[in-house]
Write an enzyme that holds these catalytic residues in place. Structure first.
Site, PDB file in Angstrom:
ATOM      1  NE  ARG A   1       4.095 -39.036  10.357  1.00  0.00           N
ATOM      2  CZ  ARG A   1       5.186 -39.543   9.786  1.00  0.00           C
ATOM      3  NH1 ARG A   1       6.287 -39.729  10.508  1.00  0.00           N
ATOM      4  NH2 ARG A   1       5.188 -39.859   8.497  1.00  0.00           N
TER       5      ARG A   1
ATOM      6  CB  SER B   1       6.082 -43.400   9.102  1.00  0.00           C
ATOM      7  OG  SER B   1       7.245 -43.935   8.533  1.00  0.00           O
TER       8      SER B   1
ATOM      9  CG  ASP C   1       9.129 -47.576   7.960  1.00  0.00           C
ATOM     10  OD1 ASP C   1       8.842 -48.374   7.047  1.00  0.00           O
ATOM     11  OD2 ASP C   1       8.923 -46.346   7.876  1.00  0.00           O
TER      12      ASP C   1
ATOM     13  CG  ASP D   1       4.885 -46.652   6.727  1.00  0.00           C
ATOM     14  OD1 ASP D   1       6.013 -46.778   7.252  1.00  0.00           O
ATOM     15  OD2 ASP D   1       4.592 -45.697   5.986  1.00  0.00           O
TER      16      ASP D   1
ATOM     17  CG  ASP E   1       7.410 -45.501   4.081  1.00  0.00           C
ATOM     18  OD1 ASP E   1       7.919 -45.922   5.144  1.00  0.00           O
ATOM     19  OD2 ASP E   1       6.945 -44.345   3.967  1.00  0.00           O
ATOM     20  NE  ARG E   2      10.665 -43.308   7.010  1.00  0.00           N
ATOM     21  CZ  ARG E   2      11.131 -42.078   6.943  1.00  0.00           C
ATOM     22  NH1 ARG E   2      12.441 -41.879   6.842  1.00  0.00           N
ATOM     23  NH2 ARG E   2      10.334 -41.046   6.975  1.00  0.00           N
TER      24      ARG E   2
ATOM     25  CD  GLU F   1      13.410 -39.459   2.675  1.00  0.00           C
ATOM     26  OE1 GLU F   1      13.300 -38.235   2.519  1.00  0.00           O
ATOM     27  OE2 GLU F   1      12.531 -40.158   3.206  1.00  0.00           O
TER      28      GLU F   1
ATOM     29  CE  LYS G   1       9.483 -42.452   3.510  1.00  0.00           C
ATOM     30  NZ  LYS G   1       8.865 -41.182   3.080  1.00  0.00           N
TER      31      LYS G   1
END
Length: 623
Positions: free
Chosen positions: A71, A170, A329, A331, A333-334, A430, A444
């Site tokens: 990243r 992300s 978010d 992408d 996943d959160r 998390e 996630k």
């Protein structure tokens, strides 16, 4: 205007360069290898301007492939995300997979899956990776449209792929992109795979012939779009988990939801999840509904940041009179969750608070769907910097709790280990608003988490006349009040970061292996210290940490005599030095304000004394 690549290659041969043999060699390598005109031009422009310092930073340092994959900022240079670095990374990953799976039938039958988000260059980076693998006789599953990150690990398990890659940064700023790698077990890679892939990249830096040849993807029977054989079954599996009574409640509950995709890929996925689980349509934040790599309404597209990123969602929720805000978010996943309070304002739950709610819900959900279940065979997991509320639940309810190193790569692999041992893994989380309900996706998953939070809200309203906020207080009454503070300071100077942490390890007048013993001139004494950079843990008989250690990252945990736990660590993906603090009260401790105020005082003192923000010029997080 950029000149043709061939002209640049001829020009560089006849130019006087910096005089630094290492740098000059790297400049010539770049111009010889890079087939992307825009990044080749960036390097040539810097050469013509004799900007040797910039070139040295960009070309003599290399982005390291770690357990988070890659990243970085998108620009020219071996230290950045660009087409050449992606080609080199794909070549290294391909070589490593061939070493780990030497049977060519695995390459052609199982293959690899690539997904990508809506950021600049994400699609192109995925295509270039596909070309590398197709040229190496791999079956390639390449999504032909943007997807939520959880679709990649789900696809790996469904299609039995050897690996998978999601091209995403992300919630990072628009200038960044990333390369997230999953192994054949559907979880993110952990050691030794990260080091093995890094070594393979370094051994295969020169791009293969045809690395930019798009014709490799034309009429190639080894190239397939997995969307129709992965995404519908994902939603089938999600719906199948919900009993009919919950689907019926979802359909009649009066709660309205506002949802934002934060200019990312989540809208279509959460829309479908809501439809399949019998919800009426949610209210969408229209300005943030479609993927937009510019992130025009929120420069920091991270719902974890709070009001700075959720202003539009709150405005939309107020206009539509929504009780609950759900935010993915970019992408997807959160998941961030906010709820309306009696005064009309909205409270944003922390990741730890949503983790407490989903932890309770996961156990309740399991009991509903599996009559006569054996709770003692169940497992929940959280990262070591997250709240220990699941531990308190486990002690009372009888399931097993594990904590792991930070990141879902560790939790996903722990879940696999426990399932292989015959356990039922219910939930993992998390504090950075990442949640895994069940194990269909071993990472996630903001799509399934949004569906479960919405269902939980409806269930509480229709069966117990409770709000999510009331349920959270009920959880604390039952298992003890857990108050946490998680934040960060920004430091863009790696040597300074190392100096700050080394000072903590040489506390007594520079004496090695000595750590602070208290804060605020002895008012709050430290009981034990765990340093996962060095492997030291003062609380164990042999003074060695039980969690895995890493010399490439910083993490020191201070446990205080009054029960507070404060962890200082560096981010693996951003220029942040984070801090995580929690005070765990017992069920009989009812003075919650005192616990919260004490923790706040301790955190402020710890940051001031250990990070020294003013002295070190550190930038604090904006509220």
């Amino acid at each position: 205007m950029c000149q043709p690549l061939g002209q640049m290659q001829c020009e560089i041969k006849n130019m006087a360069l910096s005089g630094d043999p290492e740098l000059d060699n790297q400049i010539r390598r770049w111009i010889r290898w890079d087939k992307c005109p825009s990044t080749a031009c960036q390097i040539m422009d810097a050469v013509r301007a004799s900007d040797w310092d910039t070139l040295r930073k960009r070309l003599c340092n290399r982005i390291t492939f770690g357990t988070a994959g890659l990243r970085a900022c998108m620009r020219a240079g071996f230290d950045s995300m660009n087409e050449l670095v992606v080609v080199q990374t794909a070549q290294g990953l391909c070589k490593y997979l061939k070493e780990q799976y030497p049977n060519p039938e695995d390459w052609t039958n199982r293959g690899i899956v690539f997904g990508y988000d809506g950021r600049y260059n994400s699609h192109r980076f995925a295509e270039l990776s596909a070309i590398v693998f197709l040229s190496n006789e791999f079956k390639v599953w390449l999504f032909k449209r943007v997807v939520a990150t959880p679709m990649v690990p789900y696809a790996i398990l469904r299609l039995q792929c050897l690996a998978g890659v999601m091209v995403t940064a992300s919630h990072n700023p628009k200038e960044d992109n990333g390369y997230k790698v999953y192994w054949s077990n559907g979880a993110q890679i952990i050691p030794p795979h990260d080091a093995g892939i890094q070594d393979a990249i370094m051994e295969n830096l020169e791009p293969m012939s045809g690395a930019w040849d798009d014709s490799a993807m034309c009429s190639n029977t080894q190239l397939n779009d997995p969307y129709d054989i992965v995404v519908p079954p994902y939603f089938d599996h999600l719906k199948k988990k919900f009993p009919c009574n919950l689907l019926e409640i979802n359909g009649r509950c009066p709660i309205t939801f506002t949802y934002t995709a934060m200019h990312g890929v989540g809208y279509d996925f959460v829309k479908t999840a809501f439809k399949r689980t019998n919800f009426p349509p949610f209210i969408s934040v229209c300005e943030q509904q479609e993927p937009d790599p510019e992130f025009p309404t929120t420069p920091m597209p991270n719902p974890e940041e709070g009001k700075t990123s959720l202003d539009l969602a709150i405005k939309t929720a107020k206009q539509s009179n929504s009780e609950v805000i759900l935010a993915n978010d970019p992408d997807a996943d959160r998941l961030a969750v906010a709820v309306r309070r009696e005064d009309g304002s909205y409270r944003l739950f922390s990741g730890n608070e949503v983790g407490a709610l989903l932890g309770w819900w996961s156990l309740e959900f399991y009991k509903m769907t599996v009559p006569d279940c054996d709770v003692s065979n169940c497992v929940m997991i959280s990262s070591t910097v997250s709240s220990k509320i699941l531990k308190a639940m486990a002690e009372r309810e009888g399931f097993t709790f594990f904590d792991t190193l930070t990141g879902f790569k560790w939790m996903g692999n722990k879940a696999i280990e426990q399932e292989q041992a015959g356990k039922t893994v219910l939930f993992a989380f998390e504090e950075a608003i990442g949640f895994m309900v069940g194990t269909a996706v071993l990472d996630k998953d903001g799509v399934s988490a949004a569906t479960h939070v919405a269902t939980m809200a409806c269930y509480l309203r229709c069966t117990q006349c409770m709000t999510l906020e009331e349920k959270l207080r009920d959880i604390y009454e039952t298992y003890g009040y857990h108050t946490s503070i998680c934040s960060y300071v920004i430091c863009r100077c790696p040597p300074l970061i190392e100096k700050i942490f080394e000072r903590l390890r040489n506390w007594d007048d520079g004496q090695a292996d000595t750590y602070p013993t208290s804060i605020m001139n002895g008012e709050y004494e430290i009981e034990s210290i765990r340093d996962l950079h060095t492997g030291y843990d003062s609380s164990t008989p042999d003074k060695k940490a039980t969690l895995p250690t890493s010399s490439s990252s910083q993490m020191i945990t201070f446990t205080f005599k009054n029960g507070a736990v404060i962890t200082l660590r560096t981010s693996g993906t951003e220029p942040k030095m984070k801090y995580y603090a929690e005070m765990c009260g017992k069920p009989e401790e009812k003075n919650w304000n005192k616990l919260s105020s004490t923790l706040k005082i301790m955190v402020e003192a710890t940051v001031e004394e250990f990070y020294e923000p003013t002295k070190n010029g550190l930038q604090r997080k904006k509220d």
